[in-house]
Scaffold this active site. Structure first.
Site, PDB file in Angstrom:
ATOM      1  N   CYS A  17      38.217   4.330  -9.028  1.00  0.00           N
ATOM      2  CA  CYS A  17      37.836   2.970  -8.101  1.00  0.00           C
ATOM      3  C   CYS A  17      38.288   1.776  -8.309  1.00  0.00           C
ATOM      4  O   CYS A  17      38.484   0.747  -7.496  1.00  0.00           O
ATOM      5  CB  CYS A  17      36.242   2.949  -8.239  1.00  0.00           C
ATOM      6  SG  CYS A  17      35.447   2.824  -9.874  1.00  0.00           S
ATOM      7  N   ARG A  25      27.471   5.988 -18.379  1.00  0.00           N
ATOM      8  CA  ARG A  25      27.143   4.634 -18.051  1.00  0.00           C
ATOM      9  C   ARG A  25      25.822   4.606 -17.371  1.00  0.00           C
ATOM     10  O   ARG A  25      25.296   3.485 -17.485  1.00  0.00           O
ATOM     11  CB  ARG A  25      28.176   4.350 -17.023  1.00  0.00           C
ATOM     12  CG  ARG A  25      29.504   3.874 -17.490  1.00  0.00           C
ATOM     13  CD  ARG A  25      30.288   2.779 -16.422  1.00  0.00           C
ATOM     14  NE  ARG A  25      30.362   3.082 -15.176  1.00  0.00           N
ATOM     15  CZ  ARG A  25      31.306   2.719 -14.184  1.00  0.00           C
ATOM     16  NH1 ARG A  25      32.221   2.021 -14.739  1.00  0.00           N
ATOM     17  NH2 ARG A  25      31.162   2.783 -12.922  1.00  0.00           N
ATOM     18  N   GLU A  44      27.375   2.109  -7.286  1.00  0.00           N
ATOM     19  CA  GLU A  44      28.629   1.713  -7.717  1.00  0.00           C
ATOM     20  C   GLU A  44      29.580   2.507  -6.904  1.00  0.00           C
ATOM     21  O   GLU A  44      29.879   3.730  -6.834  1.00  0.00           O
ATOM     22  CB  GLU A  44      29.242   2.329  -9.224  1.00  0.00           C
ATOM     23  CG  GLU A  44      28.324   1.621 -10.110  1.00  0.00           C
ATOM     24  CD  GLU A  44      28.530   0.363 -10.684  1.00  0.00           C
ATOM     25  OE1 GLU A  44      29.673  -0.123 -10.001  1.00  0.00           O
ATOM     26  OE2 GLU A  44      27.873  -0.504 -11.222  1.00  0.00           O
ATOM     27  N   LEU A  45      30.134   1.814  -5.756  1.00  0.00           N
ATOM     28  CA  LEU A  45      30.973   2.384  -4.711  1.00  0.00           C
ATOM     29  C   LEU A  45      32.457   2.330  -4.612  1.00  0.00           C
ATOM     30  O   LEU A  45      32.936   2.058  -5.741  1.00  0.00           O
ATOM     31  CB  LEU A  45      30.219   2.105  -3.264  1.00  0.00           C
ATOM     32  CG  LEU A  45      28.736   2.036  -3.374  1.00  0.00           C
ATOM     33  CD1 LEU A  45      28.104   1.636  -1.981  1.00  0.00           C
ATOM     34  CD2 LEU A  45      28.150   3.496  -3.497  1.00  0.00           C
ATOM     35  N   LYS A  91      22.705  14.580 -11.305  1.00  0.00           N
ATOM     36  CA  LYS A  91      23.624  15.385 -10.302  1.00  0.00           C
ATOM     37  C   LYS A  91      24.832  15.149 -10.560  1.00  0.00           C
ATOM     38  O   LYS A  91      25.287  14.305  -9.875  1.00  0.00           O
ATOM     39  CB  LYS A  91      22.840  15.140  -9.020  1.00  0.00           C
ATOM     40  CG  LYS A  91      22.937  16.323  -8.081  1.00  0.00           C
ATOM     41  CD  LYS A  91      24.263  16.817  -7.792  1.00  0.00           C
ATOM     42  CE  LYS A  91      25.122  16.022  -7.006  1.00  0.00           C
ATOM     43  NZ  LYS A  91      26.874  16.416  -7.014  1.00  0.00           N
ATOM     44  N   ARG A 100      46.593   4.663 -13.999  1.00  0.00           N
ATOM     45  CA  ARG A 100      45.550   5.567 -14.908  1.00  0.00           C
ATOM     46  C   ARG A 100      44.901   6.395 -14.061  1.00  0.00           C
ATOM     47  O   ARG A 100      44.531   6.165 -12.765  1.00  0.00           O
ATOM     48  CB  ARG A 100      44.666   4.208 -15.200  1.00  0.00           C
ATOM     49  CG  ARG A 100      43.621   4.629 -16.380  1.00  0.00           C
ATOM     50  CD  ARG A 100      43.114   3.453 -17.077  1.00  0.00           C
ATOM     51  NE  ARG A 100      42.205   3.006 -16.125  1.00  0.00           N
ATOM     52  CZ  ARG A 100      40.722   3.054 -16.423  1.00  0.00           C
ATOM     53  NH1 ARG A 100      40.419   3.778 -17.572  1.00  0.00           N
ATOM     54  NH2 ARG A 100      39.894   2.596 -15.677  1.00  0.00           N
ATOM     55  N   GLU A 152      40.898   3.727   0.457  1.00  0.00           N
ATOM     56  CA  GLU A 152      41.359   3.779  -0.985  1.00  0.00           C
ATOM     57  C   GLU A 152      42.163   4.893  -1.070  1.00  0.00           C
ATOM     58  O   GLU A 152      42.224   5.722   0.036  1.00  0.00           O
ATOM     59  CB  GLU A 152      39.975   4.396  -1.369  1.00  0.00           C
ATOM     60  CG  GLU A 152      39.082   3.440  -2.057  1.00  0.00           C
ATOM     61  CD  GLU A 152      37.849   4.321  -3.106  1.00  0.00           C
ATOM     62  OE1 GLU A 152      37.272   4.951  -2.549  1.00  0.00           O
ATOM     63  OE2 GLU A 152      38.100   3.854  -4.346  1.00  0.00           O
ATOM     64  N   GLY A 188      30.069   6.692  -6.296  1.00  0.00           N
ATOM     65  CA  GLY A 188      30.744   7.599  -5.593  1.00  0.00           C
ATOM     66  C   GLY A 188      31.233   6.770  -4.271  1.00  0.00           C
ATOM     67  O   GLY A 188      31.475   5.513  -4.516  1.00  0.00           O
ATOM     68  N   SER A 189      31.445   7.329  -3.177  1.00  0.00           N
ATOM     69  CA  SER A 189      31.977   6.714  -1.965  1.00  0.00           C
ATOM     70  C   SER A 189      31.021   5.821  -1.367  1.00  0.00           C
ATOM     71  O   SER A 189      29.907   5.921  -1.329  1.00  0.00           O
ATOM     72  CB  SER A 189      32.605   7.858  -0.991  1.00  0.00           C
ATOM     73  OG  SER A 189      31.541   8.611  -0.622  1.00  0.00           O
ATOM     74  N   SER A 222      37.818  -2.223 -17.789  1.00  0.00           N
ATOM     75  CA  SER A 222      36.689  -1.483 -18.157  1.00  0.00           C
ATOM     76  C   SER A 222      36.203  -1.769 -19.704  1.00  0.00           C
ATOM     77  O   SER A 222      37.072  -1.855 -20.350  1.00  0.00           O
ATOM     78  CB  SER A 222      36.632  -0.038 -17.841  1.00  0.00           C
ATOM     79  OG  SER A 222      36.811  -0.180 -16.502  1.00  0.00           O
TER      80      SER A 222
HETATM   81  P1  NAD Z   1      31.399  11.185  -3.371  1.00  0.00           P
HETATM   82  O1  NAD Z   1      30.715  10.114  -2.590  1.00  0.00           O
HETATM   83  O2  NAD Z   1      31.981  12.255  -2.188  1.00  0.00           O
HETATM   84  O3  NAD Z   1      30.427  11.966  -4.224  1.00  0.00           O
HETATM   85  C1  NAD Z   1      29.736  11.413  -5.299  1.00  0.00           C
HETATM   86  C2  NAD Z   1      28.768  12.221  -5.927  1.00  0.00           C
HETATM   87  O4  NAD Z   1      27.755  11.944  -4.561  1.00  0.00           O
HETATM   88  C3  NAD Z   1      28.826  13.572  -5.900  1.00  0.00           C
HETATM   89  O5  NAD Z   1      27.891  13.981  -6.967  1.00  0.00           O
HETATM   90  C4  NAD Z   1      28.578  14.319  -4.974  1.00  0.00           C
HETATM   91  O6  NAD Z   1      27.979  15.723  -4.594  1.00  0.00           O
HETATM   92  C5  NAD Z   1      27.449  13.323  -4.395  1.00  0.00           C
HETATM   93  N1  NAD Z   1      26.835  13.379  -2.957  1.00  0.00           N
HETATM   94  C6  NAD Z   1      27.857  13.470  -1.722  1.00  0.00           C
HETATM   95  N2  NAD Z   1      27.031  13.849  -0.495  1.00  0.00           N
HETATM   96  C7  NAD Z   1      25.803  13.389  -1.065  1.00  0.00           C
HETATM   97  C8  NAD Z   1      24.779  13.342  -0.272  1.00  0.00           C
HETATM   98  N3  NAD Z   1      24.614  13.597   1.074  1.00  0.00           N
HETATM   99  N4  NAD Z   1      23.287  13.253  -1.050  1.00  0.00           N
HETATM  100  C9  NAD Z   1      23.455  13.097  -2.375  1.00  0.00           C
HETATM  101  N5  NAD Z   1      24.554  13.158  -2.898  1.00  0.00           N
HETATM  102  C10 NAD Z   1      25.745  13.427  -2.493  1.00  0.00           C
HETATM  103  O7  NAD Z   1      32.544  10.650  -4.072  1.00  0.00           O
HETATM  104  P2  NAD Z   1      33.631  11.499  -4.933  1.00  0.00           P
HETATM  105  O8  NAD Z   1      34.642  11.746  -4.083  1.00  0.00           O
HETATM  106  O9  NAD Z   1      32.969  12.408  -5.857  1.00  0.00           O
HETATM  107  O10 NAD Z   1      34.131  10.131  -5.879  1.00  0.00           O
HETATM  108  C11 NAD Z   1      34.895   9.225  -5.304  1.00  0.00           C
HETATM  109  C12 NAD Z   1      34.584   7.957  -4.844  1.00  0.00           C
HETATM  110  O11 NAD Z   1      33.744   7.294  -6.170  1.00  0.00           O
HETATM  111  C13 NAD Z   1      35.514   7.105  -4.772  1.00  0.00           C
HETATM  112  O12 NAD Z   1      35.024   6.295  -3.212  1.00  0.00           O
HETATM  113  C14 NAD Z   1      35.406   5.911  -5.614  1.00  0.00           C
HETATM  114  O13 NAD Z   1      35.942   4.642  -5.523  1.00  0.00           O
HETATM  115  C15 NAD Z   1      33.971   5.925  -6.401  1.00  0.00           C
HETATM  116  N6  NAD Z   1      33.826   5.614  -7.525  1.00  0.00           N
HETATM  117  C16 NAD Z   1      33.298   4.354  -7.636  1.00  0.00           C
HETATM  118  C17 NAD Z   1      33.220   3.988  -9.083  1.00  0.00           C
HETATM  119  C18 NAD Z   1      32.510   2.700  -9.246  1.00  0.00           C
HETATM  120  O14 NAD Z   1      31.976   2.363 -10.547  1.00  0.00           O
HETATM  121  N7  NAD Z   1      32.326   1.503  -8.345  1.00  0.00           N
HETATM  122  C19 NAD Z   1      33.556   4.807 -10.175  1.00  0.00           C
HETATM  123  C20 NAD Z   1      34.231   5.810  -9.853  1.00  0.00           C
HETATM  124  C21 NAD Z   1      34.253   6.416  -8.624  1.00  0.00           C
END
Ligand code: NAD
Length: 484
Positions: free
Chosen positions: A292, A167, A258-259, A182, A286, A389, A236-237, A449
C-alpha cells in the site's frame, strides 16, 4: 524440497478456536497455492458463520478476565510471542515466501518488522495512562481512565501476511481486548502459525481466534451484527473498507481503516539523484510493488529525469525474477492470476496512451504469476495507473518543471496514505512535507514503516493509526469520572 515439505507438514491448518485447532463446523477446507508455481501447498479449514459466532462466544466469555489481567502479564505474553517468532525466523520467512511469493530476503525483513509490533506493544501495555485534574470551577475533580474497547474483529490482506496481523493483534492484546482474526484467503498459513506461537506463549484460550475462510462476509457479517463485538479493524482495499464502514454504521461500531494508497514519489532538481534511485528501488520494488506504501507515481524534475530514469532502469533490469525460495531471487511472482491480469491491463493502457517502455512491459511465459519488472517513462496524465494502485513491479515516471506543479500532481488523488520526495533544500523539505496531503511523508527515504511510528492515511486511504504511541488508542475507550 525437504525443508518445504517438513515445514508444510508441521503447520497448523485448522481454525484456532478456544486456544486449540479445530476443523470447523462443516469440516470444509480450501486450497492454499504457491504463486510461483500455481501448485497447491496445502489446504486449510474454511470457517463458517457458526464458527465465527463460536469465536465471539469465546471472546466474550474471557473479555473481562483478559481486561483484568495485569498489564505486566499481558506484556510478558506479547514479549514471549516476539521471542518465539524470532526463534523461528526461517520458518516464518519460508512460509510467507511460499504462500505469498516474495523473496526470502524480503520475508525475513517482514519477520523483523512484523514481530516488532509484538515487542513494541508489550512495552506500551504497561503505559496505558489517564489523567486527573481539578475542575476549573473548583467544584469537583476530573478523572479520566482508559479501558479496552472489547472484542475486536481484525481483517487482514495478503501482501504482508505476518505484519498486517501483528499490527492489530499487538495493540489489541496490549490494551486488554480479545481478538478474532480473519486472515486473507490467499495467505492464511502465516497467521495460523502465529496462533500456535500465542498458544505456546500462554495466551488464555479464547482471547485470540483465527478464522480463515473463502467467504469473508459470512464471517464478518454475523460478527458485526452482534452487539458483543465492539470494534472492526481492517487493512485492505478502499472498496471493501467502505463496505465495512457502511455495515459498521448499523451498530456504530468503532472502526480503524488502513486502505489503499497511490503514493507519489517526487525527485526535485536539487535531489541527490543516486540516493533518489536507491529510495525508488525500495519504495517501488519492495514486496514486488505489492504494498500500500508502494511508489505508484514517480514525478521527476525534467532537468534530472533522464539521469534518474536511466539509472533506475539499469537497477531494475539487474533484478533477478524467480521463485522467492530460490537463492538470489529479488522479485517473486504476483499473488495470483487476477493480479497479473490487472497489472498487465494497467501497463497496456499506459503504453496505448503514449508511455515509453524503458524495460519490461509484460508477463513472461511459463508457470507462476510473474510480471517482468518494468519502467515506463513519459506516462500521460490520462493513464489509468496514475489513478489506480498498480500493485506490481512497474515504475511509472512523469516529468515536471516546478515545485508547485509537482505538489499539485502529487495531491491530485482521492488517496492519501504516504508521499515521498527527495531534495537537498531544508526549506523545501519543510514546505513540501507540509503541503503533501497524506498521513505519512518520507523525506529523502524510500521506506517509512516503523513499529514506533503512527502508520495510517487520510482521505480514502482510511483513518486510524497503527504503531507508535497512537496505535494502542485504537483499542481503548476513554471514561470520564466526575468526582465531588
Ligand atoms: P481486499 O480488500 O480484497 O481484502 C482484504 C481482506 O478483506 C481479506 O482478508 C479479504 O478476505 C477481506 N474481505 C474481502 N471482501 C470482504 C467483505 N465483503 N467483507 C469482509 N471482508 C472482506 O484487499 P487485498 O487485495 O487483500 O489487499 C490489497 C489492498 O490492501 C490494497 O488496496 C492495499 O493498498 C491495501 N493495503 C493497505 C495497507 C494499509 O496499511 N493502508 C496495508 C496493506 C495493504
Amino acid at each position: 524440497m525437504t525443508a518445504v515439505h517438513d515445514l508444510i507438514s508441521s503447520l497448523p491448518t485448522d481454525l484456532w478456536l478456544g486456544g486449540k485447532q479445530t476443523p470447523g463446523s462443516t469440516g470444509a477446507r480450501f486450497a492454499v497455492l504457491n504463486p510461483a508455481t500455481g501448485d497447491q501447498l496445502t489446504t486449510v479449514a474454511d470457517a463458517t458463520s457458526q464458527d465465527a459466532l463460536t469465536a465471539l462466544d469465546l471472546a466474550d466469555s474471557v473479555q473481562s478476565s483478559w481486561a483484568a489481567t495485569p498489564a505486566r502479564e499481558r506484556a510478558e505474553i506479547l514479549r514471549r510471542a516476539f521471542d518465539s517468532v524470532n526463534s523461528r525466523v526461517e520458518d516464518f520467512a519460508l512460509l510467507m515466501t511460499l504462500e505469498m511469493g516474495k523473496s526470502l530476503q524480503e520475508s525475513r525483513g517482514e519477520v523483523a518488522y512484523g514481530s516488532e509490533f509484538l515487542r513494541w506493544f508489550s512495552e506500551e501495555a504497561v503505559r496505558i495512562g489517564g489523567r486527573f485534574t481539578q475542575a476549573p470551577a473548583g467544584n469537583g475533580r476530573i478523572l479520566v481512565t482508559k479501558k479496552p474497547v472489547g472484542p475486536v474483529l481484525a481483517i487482514t490482506p495478503w501482501n504482508f501476511p505476518l505484519a498486517m496481523g501483528t499490527r492489530k493483534i499487538g495493540p489489541a492484546l496490549a490494551a486488554g481486548c480479545t481478538v478474532i482474526v480473519k486472515p486473507a484467503e490467499d495467505t492464511p498459513l502465516t497467521m495460523l502459525l502465529l496462533g500456535q506461537i500465542f498458544a505456546d506463549a500462554g495466551l488464555p484460550a479464547g482471547v485470540l481466534s483465527i478464522l480463515p475462510t473463502l467467504n469473508a462476509a459470512a464471517v464478518s457479517g454475523p460478527l458485526m451484527a452482534d452487539p458483543r463485538l465492539r470494534k472492526v479493524t481492517f487493512t485492505g482495499s478502499t472498496g471493501v473498507g467502505k463496505l465495512l464502514v457502511r455495515n459498521a454504521a448499523d451498530r456504530l461500531l468503532r472502526t480503524s481503516m488502513e486502505l489503499g494508497g497511490n503514493a507519489p514519489f517526487i525527485v526535485f532538481d536539487d535531489a541527490d539523484v543516486d540516493a533518489a534511485v536507491d529510495g525508488a528501488m525500495l519504495a517501488k520494488m519492495r514486496n514486488g510493488g505489492e504494498a500500500c506504501t508502494a511508489a505508484n507515481r514517480l514525478y521527476v524534475a525534467n532537468s534530472v529525469r533522464e539521469e534518474f530514469t536511466s539509472k533506475l532502469t539499469a537497477r531494475i533490469e539487474a533484478l533477478t525474477v524467480g521463485a522467492g525460495d530460490i537463492g538470489g531471487t529479488d522479485i517473486g511472482p504476483l499473488i495470483n492470476a487476477k493480479q497479473r491480469t490487472t497489472v498487465t491491463a494497467l501497463v497496456d493502457d499506459a503504453v496505448a496512451k503514449g508511455a515509453t517502455v524503458r524495460t519490461g512491459g509484460g508477463a513472461p511465459h511459463g508457470a507462476g504469476f510473474f510480471f517482468t519488472p518494468t519502467v515506463l517513462d513519459d506516462v500521460p496524465a490520462d493513464a489509468n495507473l496514475l489513478r489506480e494502485e498498480i500493485f506490481g513491479p512497474v515504475a511509472a515516471i512523469v516529468g515536471f518543471d516546478t515545485e508547485a506543479e509537482a505538489v499539485a500532481a502529487a495531491n491530485d488523488t482521492q488517496y492519501g496514505l504516504v508521499s515521498y520526495f527527495y531534495t537537498r533544500d531544508l526549506d523545501r523539505a519543510m514546505r513540501v512535507s507540509a503541503a503533501l496531503d497524506s498521513g505519512m511523508v518520507g523525506v529523502n527515504r524510500g521506506a517509512i514503516s516503523d513499529a514506533a511510528a503512527p502508520f495510517g492515511g487520510v482521505k480514502e486511504s482510511g483513518f486510524g493509526r497503527e504503531g507508535g504511541t497512537e496505535g494502542i488508542e485504537e483499542y481503548l475507550e476513554t471514561k470520564y469520572v466526575a468526582l465531588q
